[in-house]
Scaffold this motif. Structure first.
Motif, PDB file in Angstrom:
ATOM      1  N   ILE A   1       0.850  -1.183   0.000  1.00  0.00           N
ATOM      2  CA  ILE A   1       0.000   0.000   0.000  1.00  0.00           C
ATOM      3  C   ILE A   1       0.886   1.232   0.000  1.00  0.00           C
ATOM      4  N   GLU A   2       0.271   2.375  -0.223  1.00  0.00           N
ATOM      5  CA  GLU A   2       1.032   3.619  -0.286  1.00  0.00           C
ATOM      6  C   GLU A   2       1.418   4.076   1.115  1.00  0.00           C
ATOM      7  N   GLY A   3       2.623   4.593   1.248  1.00  0.00           N
ATOM      8  CA  GLY A   3       3.095   5.049   2.545  1.00  0.00           C
ATOM      9  C   GLY A   3       4.052   6.216   2.417  1.00  0.00           C
ATOM     10  N   ARG A   4       4.377   6.797   3.555  1.00  0.00           N
ATOM     11  CA  ARG A   4       5.335   7.901   3.625  1.00  0.00           C
ATOM     12  C   ARG A   4       6.255   7.667   4.827  1.00  0.00           C
ATOM     13  N   ALA A   5       7.496   8.091   4.693  1.00  0.00           N
ATOM     14  CA  ALA A   5       8.423   8.072   5.822  1.00  0.00           C
ATOM     15  C   ALA A   5       8.641   9.515   6.248  1.00  0.00           C
ATOM     16  N   LYS A   6       8.276   9.826   7.474  1.00  0.00           N
ATOM     17  CA  LYS A   6       8.476  11.157   8.034  1.00  0.00           C
ATOM     18  C   LYS A   6       9.409  11.005   9.221  1.00  0.00           C
ATOM     19  N   GLY A   7      10.662  11.449   9.025  1.00  0.00           N
ATOM     20  CA  GLY A   7      11.660  11.214  10.045  1.00  0.00           C
ATOM     21  C   GLY A   7      11.904   9.717  10.166  1.00  0.00           C
ATOM     22  N   ASP A   8      11.829   9.202  11.374  1.00  0.00           N
ATOM     23  CA  ASP A   8      12.031   7.769  11.593  1.00  0.00           C
ATOM     24  C   ASP A   8      10.725   6.986  11.602  1.00  0.00           C
ATOM     25  N   ALA A   9       9.600   7.673  11.393  1.00  0.00           N
ATOM     26  CA  ALA A   9       8.291   7.024  11.530  1.00  0.00           C
ATOM     27  C   ALA A   9       7.682   6.695  10.167  1.00  0.00           C
ATOM     28  N   ALA A  10       6.975   5.569  10.133  1.00  0.00           N
ATOM     29  CA  ALA A  10       6.247   5.161   8.934  1.00  0.00           C
ATOM     30  C   ALA A  10       4.801   5.615   9.042  1.00  0.00           C
ATOM     31  N   TYR A  11       4.273   6.133   7.939  1.00  0.00           N
ATOM     32  CA  TYR A  11       2.870   6.545   7.859  1.00  0.00           C
ATOM     33  C   TYR A  11       2.206   5.784   6.710  1.00  0.00           C
ATOM     34  N   TYR A  12       0.980   5.334   6.951  1.00  0.00           N
ATOM     35  CA  TYR A  12       0.249   4.497   6.001  1.00  0.00           C
ATOM     36  C   TYR A  12      -0.956   5.267   5.458  1.00  0.00           C
ATOM     37  N   LYS A  13      -1.210   5.138   4.158  1.00  0.00           N
ATOM     38  CA  LYS A  13      -2.339   5.838   3.574  1.00  0.00           C
ATOM     39  C   LYS A  13      -3.635   5.314   4.174  1.00  0.00           C
ATOM     40  N   LEU A  14      -4.431   6.226   4.739  1.00  0.00           N
ATOM     41  CA  LEU A  14      -5.626   5.833   5.470  1.00  0.00           C
ATOM     42  C   LEU A  14      -6.611   5.095   4.577  1.00  0.00           C
ATOM     43  N   ARG A  15      -6.830   5.581   3.379  1.00  0.00           N
ATOM     44  CA  ARG A  15      -7.807   4.927   2.498  1.00  0.00           C
ATOM     45  C   ARG A  15      -7.364   3.520   2.124  1.00  0.00           C
ATOM     46  N   ASP A  16      -6.064   3.312   1.925  1.00  0.00           N
ATOM     47  CA  ASP A  16      -5.575   1.971   1.603  1.00  0.00           C
ATOM     48  C   ASP A  16      -5.791   1.012   2.765  1.00  0.00           C
ATOM     49  N   LEU A  17      -5.604   1.512   3.998  1.00  0.00           N
ATOM     50  CA  LEU A  17      -5.817   0.662   5.168  1.00  0.00           C
ATOM     51  C   LEU A  17      -7.294   0.304   5.334  1.00  0.00           C
ATOM     52  N   THR A  18      -8.172   1.267   5.132  1.00  0.00           N
ATOM     53  CA  THR A  18      -9.602   0.971   5.266  1.00  0.00           C
ATOM     54  C   THR A  18     -10.052  -0.016   4.179  1.00  0.00           C
ATOM     55  N   ASN A  19      -9.517   0.130   2.969  1.00  0.00           N
ATOM     56  CA  ASN A  19      -9.835  -0.835   1.910  1.00  0.00           C
ATOM     57  C   ASN A  19      -9.339  -2.229   2.284  1.00  0.00           C
ATOM     58  N   LEU A  20      -8.170  -2.271   2.925  1.00  0.00           N
ATOM     59  CA  LEU A  20      -7.562  -3.542   3.297  1.00  0.00           C
ATOM     60  C   LEU A  20      -8.453  -4.348   4.239  1.00  0.00           C
ATOM     61  N   ILE A  21      -9.092  -3.681   5.199  1.00  0.00           N
ATOM     62  CA  ILE A  21      -9.923  -4.397   6.170  1.00  0.00           C
ATOM     63  C   ILE A  21     -11.379  -4.502   5.730  1.00  0.00           C
ATOM     64  N   GLY A  22     -11.673  -3.958   4.541  1.00  0.00           N
ATOM     65  CA  GLY A  22     -13.032  -4.059   4.028  1.00  0.00           C
ATOM     66  C   GLY A  22     -13.979  -2.995   4.537  1.00  0.00           C
ATOM     67  N   ALA A  23     -13.435  -1.907   5.091  1.00  0.00           N
ATOM     68  CA  ALA A  23     -14.269  -0.814   5.593  1.00  0.00           C
ATOM     69  C   ALA A  23     -14.560   0.192   4.475  1.00  0.00           C
ATOM     70  N   GLU A  24     -15.588   0.985   4.683  1.00  0.00           N
ATOM     71  CA  GLU A  24     -15.972   2.036   3.728  1.00  0.00           C
ATOM     72  C   GLU A  24     -15.516   3.382   4.280  1.00  0.00           C
ATOM     73  N   MET A  25     -14.804   4.147   3.467  1.00  0.00           N
ATOM     74  CA  MET A  25     -14.337   5.467   3.889  1.00  0.00           C
ATOM     75  C   MET A  25     -14.957   6.522   2.976  1.00  0.00           C
ATOM     76  N   HIS A  26     -15.567   7.538   3.589  1.00  0.00           N
ATOM     77  CA  HIS A  26     -16.251   8.584   2.829  1.00  0.00           C
ATOM     78  C   HIS A  26     -15.761   9.953   3.276  1.00  0.00           C
ATOM     79  N   TRP A  27     -15.401  10.797   2.305  1.00  0.00           N
ATOM     80  CA  TRP A  27     -14.973  12.163   2.565  1.00  0.00           C
ATOM     81  C   TRP A  27     -16.101  13.119   2.184  1.00  0.00           C
TER      82      TRP A  27
END
Length: 337
Positions: A264-290
């Motif tokens: 999935i899409e991610g970003r590294a900010k400093g030493d921390a990993a960040y995960y794209k929220l929409r990709d994570l919600t899709n992964l678990i089968g949840a619906e995300m609406h903006w």
């Protein structure tokens, strides 16, 4: 004299056999196999299946070939972080395919990341090169970093349906004097396309109110591993995410969930990993609406719901369902006593 000639011949045959064995060994060591569809302008990367054959497509990149690009099967032979190209221009992260033909970035006017030929960048996905295979910096750097010398590349033309569809390539606004000289996908920290902000948002569920932090970049929200654990706990879901920013490679990170591993899409900010929220919600089968009007995010899974936003309405206490008929009947008899 004949014995000496025979000995030389035997030695040459043995040497040829050893070379052939080395070639086969090198071929089996290569982790990837690359195809280039010059008609569709798509590069596909394959990895090996359980039998050791390159049948598993893992990545697809939008590219630009040329009318003079050769067809055939080749093996890469050299790499260059910067390479002078035809027309007195430069390319980043070049990998030689055969002869003068390379994988490389869209050309730069100078050996400088800020001098991108932005009009040429906007041609990606069309036949536009002088013969080489042009790619975004993100994609060509992946090949440069991950595909060793000797990787097989097959280039062909024809109406062939590729197994994966590449993501759309962003367009560069030629009037944007701040960003137009940069490839939008270049992972360099100085790239003005990569400027994002940390934002704190209110998290609201039926059980609790809380605060949670996100990284926001180019219209997408990214969440750290600890905050993701906090968020998805309200949905009774647990994803094993690494907090290590070194796990993010080329703006992508692998995640294992429910027995499957996905990228999935991610970003590294400093030493921390960040995960794209929409990709994570899709992964678990949840619906995300903006909601563009209220600027709120709603995440739903089964009967559970999470509301995220900077300014959320006060949570209305949950109203229990009206008593059922048996409950009403029992209450009636109790009143008669």
């Amino acid at each position: 004299m004949k014995k000496r000639s025979l000995g030389i011949l035997v030695f040459c045959l043995l040497l040829f056999g050893l070379c052939g064995t080395a070639f086969a060994a090198e071929k089996t060591k290569s982790p990837y196999y690359i195809t280039v569809n010059l008609t569709a302008n798509v590069v596909t990367v394959y990895e090996k299946d359980a039998a050791g054959n390159y049948t598993v497509p893992i990545k697809a990149f939008r590219c630009s070939g040329g009318t003079d690009t050769p067809e055939g099967t080749f093996r890469t032979s050299a790499k260059y972080e910067w390479r002078a190209l035809y027309g007195n221009v430069w390319g980043q992260y070049a990998t030689r395919i055969t002869g003068p033909y390379l994988f490389h970035s869209v050309p730069y006017f100078e050996k400088d990341k800020t001098t991108l030929e932005y009009d040429e960048f906007n041609k990606l996905g069309t036949t536009a090169s002088a013969g080489c295979i042009r790619l975004t910096v993100r994609d060509v750097k992946w090949i440069y970093d991950n595909c060793p010398i000797g990787t097989t590349v097959r280039m062909y033309r024809g109406d062939v349906k590729e197994p994966l569809q590449p993501a759309a390539v962003p367009k560069v606004n030629r009037n944007d004097t701040v960003r137009r000289g940069w490839d939008p996908t270049d992972p360099a920290a100085a790239n003005p396309w990569r400027k994002g902000t940390m934002q704190e948002m209110q998290l609201q569920t039926a059980e609790a109110d809380d605060r949670i932090e996100f990284y926001y970049e180019k219209g997408a929200y990214y969440i750290s591993a600890p905050n993701a654990k906090q968020l998805f706990a309200f949905l009774d879901k647990e994803i094993d995410l690494s907090a290590d920013g070194n796990k993010v490679k080329y703006d992508a990170v692998r995640v294992s969930y429910d027995g499957e591993t996905k990228e999935i899409e991610g970003r590294a900010k400093g030493d921390a990993a960040y995960y794209k929220l929409r990709d994570l919600t899709n992964l678990i089968g949840a619906e995300m609406h903006w909601d563009k009007d209220t600027k709120h995010i709603t995440i739903r899974l089964d009967e559970k719901e999470i509301l995220l936003g900077k300014d959320l309405p006060e949570r209305v206490p949950e109203i229990k369902d009206e008593a059922t008929f048996p409950e009403k009947l029992a209450a009636f008899f109790m009143m008669q006593k």
